[in-house]
Design a protein around this motif. Structure first.
Motif, PDB file in Angstrom:
ATOM      1  N   ASN A   1       8.435   2.180  -4.434  1.00  0.00           N
ATOM      2  CA  ASN A   1       7.960   0.996  -3.726  1.00  0.00           C
ATOM      3  C   ASN A   1       8.926   0.686  -2.571  1.00  0.00           C
TER       4      ASN A   1
ATOM      5  N   SER B   1      -1.909   5.987  -5.250  1.00  0.00           N
ATOM      6  CA  SER B   1      -1.429   5.409  -4.001  1.00  0.00           C
ATOM      7  C   SER B   1      -2.611   4.696  -3.367  1.00  0.00           C
ATOM      8  N   SER B   2      -2.744   3.411  -3.656  1.00  0.00           N
ATOM      9  CA  SER B   2      -3.915   2.602  -3.282  1.00  0.00           C
ATOM     10  C   SER B   2      -5.151   3.009  -4.071  1.00  0.00           C
TER      11      SER B   2
ATOM     12  N   SER C   1       3.605   3.973  -4.780  1.00  0.00           N
ATOM     13  CA  SER C   1       2.958   5.139  -5.386  1.00  0.00           C
ATOM     14  C   SER C   1       3.447   5.320  -6.816  1.00  0.00           C
TER      15      SER C   1
ATOM     16  N   ASP D   1       3.411   8.361  -9.969  1.00  0.00           N
ATOM     17  CA  ASP D   1       3.177   9.761 -10.336  1.00  0.00           C
ATOM     18  C   ASP D   1       3.484   9.946 -11.815  1.00  0.00           C
TER      19      ASP D   1
ATOM     20  N   HIS E   1      -1.781  10.957  -9.831  1.00  0.00           N
ATOM     21  CA  HIS E   1      -1.125  10.295  -8.695  1.00  0.00           C
ATOM     22  C   HIS E   1      -1.925   9.051  -8.319  1.00  0.00           C
TER      23      HIS E   1
ATOM     24  N   SER F   1       0.825  -1.216   0.000  1.00  0.00           N
ATOM     25  CA  SER F   1       0.000   0.000   0.000  1.00  0.00           C
ATOM     26  C   SER F   1       0.853   1.258   0.000  1.00  0.00           C
ATOM     27  N   ARG F   2       2.140   1.112   0.320  1.00  0.00           N
ATOM     28  CA  ARG F   2       3.018   2.278   0.304  1.00  0.00           C
ATOM     29  C   ARG F   2       3.555   2.586  -1.098  1.00  0.00           C
TER      30      ARG F   2
END
Length: 252
Positions: A131, A84-85, A64, A66, A82, A61-62
């Protein structure tokens, strides 16, 4: 005092050896992001900006993603997407309502789709993936997008109409002209007055064709027959009057 110094030296050596072993045996966390160098599209189409990544750590979940854009005219990059989840789409600007998330972190996918491409979308797009604990490698990749004007397509029905209304009449006229040049029309007088020397028409014999044609207005009283052995034609000669008859002309 000396013993303590020896112990400190031994401890430092052990720690150094442990770090060296750990550096050699323990893999270093790294991430690699890749994308095509160039993408071409046509104005009005949906263009896919592909971005893939590989990581030594499982996506969590961390993780991301972009996406940023730098115009073709230059200037600083502008972040417009963006993840992130959840996917956070742009709320304003030229990409508002035109970005679709196509990524799947579990499969190493971080791609997006740009809807209704326009000429103002030309520029450089950068994909960045993080990641943790991957802290090394190549976490970014760039793609140059080129959007070209749409060329009007010629449909088959349009081609058929052009062939029917332009080429077909031209072909017919050309064939008619060629036929007229190769087969000129015969003179009507020749067609009506000429007969083959072999052909015999009804009521006409070969030996009398010229006589009937030239002297069709003569009366039967003005003709006499020559000797048949000479195979000559009938000629015109007035008949002498008999005895006791008047000199008046007879009309037979």
């Amino acid at each position: 005092m000396v013993r303590q110094q020896h112990r400190s030296i031994r401890l430092n050596i052990v720690v150094l050896l442990y770090l060296m072993v750990c550096f050699v045996l323990c893999p270093v966390s790294a991430i690699t992001v890749s994308s095509p160098a160039e993408v071409h599209s046509v104005r009005g189409d949906a263009v896919t900006l592909t971005c893939t990544f590989t990581s030594n750590s499982r996506a969590t979940s961390r993780m991301s993603v972009d996406w940023s854009y730098r115009p073709q005219t230059g200037g600083p990059p502008q972040a417009f997407f963006h993840f992130s989840s959840l996917a956070f789409h742009p709320q304003d600007g030229q990409f508002n309502g035109r970005v679709k998330w196509l990524g799947s972190p579990a499969r190493g996918e971080a791609s997006i789709q740009l809807l209704n491409a326009s000429l103002s979308d030309n520029g450089t797009y950068t994909c960045s993936v993080r990641n943790p604990p991957d802290v090394h490698g190549s976490p970014t990749s760039q793609t140059v997008l080129t959007v070209m004007p749409k060329v009007p397509a010629v449909r088959f029905s349009d081609v058929a109409v052009l062939l029917a209304f332009i080429l077909l009449p031209s072909t017919i006229i050309t064939l008619a002209l060629l036929a007229r040049m190769c087969c000129p029309p015969k003179d009507k007088s020749q067609v009506q007055g000429y007969h083959s020397p072999i052909e015999v028409t009804h009521g006409e014999e070969p030996g009398f064709k010229q006589i009937h044609h030239k002297e069709k207005n003569m009366t039967c009283c003005d003709l006499y027959l020559l000797d048949s052995d000479d195979d000559d034609y009938y000629t015109h000669k007035p008949r002498p009057p008999a005895q006791g008859e008047t000199m008046a002309e007879s009309q037979c």
